[in-house]
Design a protein around this motif. Structure first.
Motif, PDB file in Angstrom:
ATOM      1  N   ILE A  28      12.740  18.268  35.354  1.00 50.63           N
ATOM      2  CA  ILE A  28      12.730  18.085  36.803  1.00 50.63           C
ATOM      3  C   ILE A  28      13.075  18.841  37.715  1.00 50.63           C
ATOM      4  N   ALA A  29      13.195  18.960  38.696  1.00 49.28           N
ATOM      5  CA  ALA A  29      13.875  19.888  39.976  1.00 49.28           C
ATOM      6  C   ALA A  29      15.517  19.229  39.874  1.00 49.28           C
ATOM      7  N   GLU A  30      16.233  20.451  40.226  1.00 50.18           N
ATOM      8  CA  GLU A  30      17.929  19.686  40.288  1.00 50.18           C
ATOM      9  C   GLU A  30      17.933  18.940  41.349  1.00 50.18           C
ATOM     10  N   THR A  31      17.393  19.430  42.743  1.00 48.42           N
ATOM     11  CA  THR A  31      17.645  18.071  43.350  1.00 48.42           C
ATOM     12  C   THR A  31      17.171  16.559  43.243  1.00 48.42           C
ATOM     13  N   HIS A  32      17.011  17.152  42.587  1.00 41.54           N
ATOM     14  CA  HIS A  32      16.237  15.163  42.120  1.00 41.54           C
ATOM     15  C   HIS A  32      17.921  14.326  41.063  1.00 41.54           C
ATOM     16  N   HIS A  33      17.744  15.799  40.284  1.00 39.40           N
ATOM     17  CA  HIS A  33      18.878  15.309  39.545  1.00 39.40           C
ATOM     18  C   HIS A  33      20.837  15.307  40.386  1.00 39.40           C
ATOM     19  N   LEU A  34      20.347  15.986  41.583  1.00 39.02           N
ATOM     20  CA  LEU A  34      21.657  15.532  42.613  1.00 39.02           C
ATOM     21  C   LEU A  34      21.767  14.678  43.451  1.00 39.02           C
ATOM     22  N   PHE A  35      20.311  13.838  43.768  1.00 38.71           N
ATOM     23  CA  PHE A  35      19.897  13.284  44.110  1.00 38.71           C
ATOM     24  C   PHE A  35      20.193  11.489  43.623  1.00 38.71           C
ATOM     25  N   THR A  36      20.480  11.763  42.160  1.00 40.50           N
ATOM     26  CA  THR A  36      20.868  10.537  41.010  1.00 40.50           C
ATOM     27  C   THR A  36      22.351  10.236  40.739  1.00 40.50           C
ATOM     28  N   LEU A  37      22.988  11.068  41.204  1.00 39.32           N
ATOM     29  CA  LEU A  37      24.160  10.953  40.157  1.00 39.32           C
ATOM     30  C   LEU A  37      24.810  10.012  41.677  1.00 39.32           C
ATOM     31  N   PRO A  38      26.062   9.051  41.384  1.00 39.48           N
ATOM     32  CA  PRO A  38      26.308   8.211  42.598  1.00 39.48           C
ATOM     33  C   PRO A  38      26.087   8.774  43.042  1.00 39.48           C
ATOM     34  N   LEU A  39      26.549   7.974  44.580  1.00 43.93           N
ATOM     35  CA  LEU A  39      26.042   8.136  46.216  1.00 43.93           C
ATOM     36  C   LEU A  39      27.156   9.169  46.649  1.00 43.93           C
ATOM     37  N   PHE A  40      28.435   9.014  46.642  1.00 44.81           N
ATOM     38  CA  PHE A  40      29.845   9.979  47.023  1.00 44.81           C
ATOM     39  C   PHE A  40      29.418  12.035  45.916  1.00 44.81           C
ATOM     40  N   GLN A  41      29.283  11.469  44.737  1.00 48.00           N
ATOM     41  CA  GLN A  41      29.184  12.176  44.239  1.00 48.00           C
ATOM     42  C   GLN A  41      27.847  13.636  44.833  1.00 48.00           C
ATOM     43  N   SER A  42      26.991  12.337  44.822  1.00 49.87           N
ATOM     44  CA  SER A  42      24.853  13.069  44.809  1.00 49.87           C
ATOM     45  C   SER A  42      25.578  13.803  46.559  1.00 49.87           C
ATOM     46  N   LEU A  43      26.169  13.127  46.882  1.00 47.59           N
ATOM     47  CA  LEU A  43      26.355  13.741  49.007  1.00 47.59           C
ATOM     48  C   LEU A  43      26.868  14.919  48.762  1.00 47.59           C
ATOM     49  N   LYS A  44      28.073  14.740  48.189  1.00 48.10           N
ATOM     50  CA  LYS A  44      29.218  16.105  48.338  1.00 48.10           C
ATOM     51  C   LYS A  44      28.939  17.083  46.601  1.00 48.10           C
ATOM     52  N   LYS A  45      27.981  17.362  46.629  1.00 45.90           N
ATOM     53  CA  LYS A  45      26.656  18.519  46.049  1.00 45.90           C
ATOM     54  C   LYS A  45      25.692  19.013  46.641  1.00 45.90           C
ATOM     55  N   LEU A  46      25.509  17.680  46.943  1.00 43.48           N
ATOM     56  CA  LEU A  46      24.507  18.844  48.258  1.00 43.48           C
ATOM     57  C   LEU A  46      24.488  18.841  49.637  1.00 43.48           C
ATOM     58  N   LEU A  47      25.784  18.282  49.277  1.00 39.34           N
ATOM     59  CA  LEU A  47      26.227  18.893  51.168  1.00 39.34           C
ATOM     60  C   LEU A  47      26.729  20.316  50.693  1.00 39.34           C
ATOM     61  N   LEU A  48      27.395  20.704  49.417  1.00 41.60           N
ATOM     62  CA  LEU A  48      27.499  21.644  49.092  1.00 41.60           C
ATOM     63  C   LEU A  48      27.117  23.293  48.880  1.00 41.60           C
ATOM     64  N   LYS A  49      25.746  22.608  48.456  1.00 42.11           N
ATOM     65  CA  LYS A  49      24.745  23.536  47.818  1.00 42.11           C
ATOM     66  C   LYS A  49      23.580  23.153  49.598  1.00 42.11           C
ATOM     67  N   GLY A  50      24.271  23.078  50.853  1.00 44.04           N
ATOM     68  CA  GLY A  50      23.594  22.788  52.343  1.00 44.04           C
ATOM     69  C   GLY A  50      22.805  22.055  51.962  1.00 44.04           C
ATOM     70  N   ASN A  51      22.029  21.116  51.639  1.00 43.57           N
ATOM     71  CA  ASN A  51      20.921  20.197  51.828  1.00 43.57           C
ATOM     72  C   ASN A  51      21.234  19.013  52.546  1.00 43.57           C
ATOM     73  N   GLY A  52      22.108  19.730  53.337  1.00 45.12           N
ATOM     74  CA  GLY A  52      22.023  17.999  54.605  1.00 45.12           C
ATOM     75  C   GLY A  52      21.037  17.228  54.944  1.00 45.12           C
ATOM     76  N   LEU A  53      19.594  16.991  54.788  1.00 43.26           N
ATOM     77  CA  LEU A  53      18.953  16.708  54.663  1.00 43.26           C
ATOM     78  C   LEU A  53      17.875  15.575  53.357  1.00 43.26           C
ATOM     79  N   LEU A  54      18.535  16.157  52.595  1.00 46.58           N
ATOM     80  CA  LEU A  54      18.895  15.113  51.448  1.00 46.58           C
ATOM     81  C   LEU A  54      19.449  14.259  51.505  1.00 46.58           C
ATOM     82  N   ALA A  55      20.830  15.400  51.531  1.00 41.86           N
ATOM     83  CA  ALA A  55      22.026  14.477  51.757  1.00 41.86           C
ATOM     84  C   ALA A  55      22.046  12.667  52.538  1.00 41.86           C
ATOM     85  N   TYR A  56      21.269  13.139  53.839  1.00 44.39           N
ATOM     86  CA  TYR A  56      21.238  12.099  54.753  1.00 44.39           C
ATOM     87  C   TYR A  56      20.212  10.925  54.255  1.00 44.39           C
TER      88      TYR A  56
END
Length: 398
Positions: A59-87
């Motif tokens: 499974i893509a790491e992005t999907h794992h991050l996406f399925t985390l609880p909302l604020f945890q997901s947003l924090k990790k996605l933004l730290l990885k510079g993936n603002g579009l996926l955070a949106y």
């Protein structure tokens, strides 16, 4: 040269579709087919049942991050510079809050989840979305295959889905497989322009395997007392299964003086609600939620009655398994009940309410001749469906 197959499934938690998939995978000739399996979540009761030789895709790491609880997901996605996926993660949460129907919620949120999933690079001869909704959408949007098959395991009309949403995807499938004639009729009526694509392949059940597993545990799994009647139901703790009616029926039977223990194998989102109902009716000693069981067959074998109180089904694997173990069966009159039970011959079909369920159970308790008749009739039936693998092969090669 081997044919390359891909199966897609959300996960392998408990459920009829999940059990059907691992059974089908175990029957495929791996000398003829290369089989890959894609799961959106590598967890569940049936993970250990994936046959050796079936390749589980990562499974893509992005999907794992996406399925985390909302604020945890947003924090990790933004730290990885993936603002579009955070949106898209924010939009996924907002969309889910605004849609009450769980099936429509899954449909409408697909476009956000899809952003977290990579397209599979390998090209396949056949890709199979083995469950309605997300599995089919992934099959269409994320897979390159010469042939695509979608699988529907349920009475489509009972899910409350947006059929126009599915119409777009069904048009891109080569075949739409379902599990009973009644389910096929429902799909053909709902999607008349896709009628020529609809095929029926029954869930594969193996009497020899089920009987062998039923005899693995010689213990009294229920700790049954003298004169006690053991009732068993199997299914997710979900609105669909109607277990609140089972609890109410149990209360009625206890009040009438019957010595019964009603057990449910399964887990799900309605556990808390059912526990509250059991507490309200003081049924702690009579109604048990047993949780998930990797081998439910000793429980079926040692029960006196199998009861399916569902509000709707496709084709219940649990009913087929109870038939193989020759249990007297009671089912509510959901739309596909007559696909599996001949009323009065190999089971009872009763109205879908707690009073009728209680009366039906009472009849099976008191009428020992009826119970013997049902058991003997079941023993005479041909109940295995292993030959359904040939239908599947035919579909692949058509």
């Amino acid at each position: 040269m081997k044919t390359n197959l891909l199966f897609i499934m959300p996960n392998l938690t408990s459920g009829g579709g999940e059990k059907s998939l691992v059974t089908l995978l175990s029957k495929i000739d791996l000398n003829l087919y290369n089989v890959d399996l894609f799961l959106l979540n590598h967890s569940g009761l049936f993970m250990d049942f994936i046959p050796k030789g079936v390749h589980l895709l990562p499974i893509a790491e992005t999907h794992h991050l996406f399925t985390l609880p909302l604020f945890q997901s947003l924090k990790k996605l933004l730290l990885k510079g993936n603002g579009l996926l955070a949106y898209n993660r924010i939009m996924f949460s907002l969309r889910n809050r605004n849609v009450s129907n769980t099936s429509k919620r899954e449909q409408y949120s697909w476009k956000y989840i899809a952003k977290s999933l990579e397209k599979i690079q390998k090209k396949y001869d056949v890709a199979i979305g083995f469950l309605e909704k997300t599995s089919t959408y992934f099959c269409i949007d994320k897979v390159d295959a010469a042939k695509k098959i979608g699988w529907v395991h349920i009475d489509y009309d009972q899910l409350g889905m947006d059929s126009q949403f599915d119409q777009v995807y069904f048009q891109k499938l080569d075949h739409i497989v379902t599990v009973s004639e009644e389910c096929a009729n429902i799909l053909e009526n709902r999607f008349p322009d896709q009628k020529n694509k609809v095929e029926v392949i029954y869930n594969i059940v193996s009497p020899s395997m089920i009987n062998e597993m039923a005899n693995q545990d010689n213990l009294n799994v229920y700790d049954k007392k003298d004169n006690e009647i053991i009732i068993l139901s199997i299914g997710r703790l979900h609105y669909q299964k109607g277990f609140e009616m089972a609890v109410e029926s149990c209360k009625k039977l206890i009040d009438r003086g019957y010595k019964i223990k009603w057990n449910i194998i399964g887990d799900g989102e309605e556990r808390g609600k059912l526990m509250e109902l059991i507490e309200e009716y003081h049924l702690h000693n009579h109604f048990k939620l047993l949780g998930l069981k990797s081998n439910p067959y000793p429980y079926i074998k040692q029960a006196d009655i199998y009861a399916q109180t569902s509000k709707f089904e496709g084709k219940s694997i649990a009913i087929d398994e109870a038939k193989i173990l020759n249990k007297p069966i009671l089912v509510t009159n959901f739309s596909t009940a007559k696909d599996q039970i001949n009323d009065g011959t190999d089971g009872l079909i009763i109205d879908m309410n707690a009073d009728a369920i209680a009366v039906g159970i009472e009849k099976l308790i008191n009428d020992t001749n009826l119970r013997k008749k049902l058991t003997l009739n079941l023993a005479c039936l041909k109940k295995g469906t292993e030959e359904e693998i040939d239908k599947f092969y035919g579909l692949l090669n058509r």
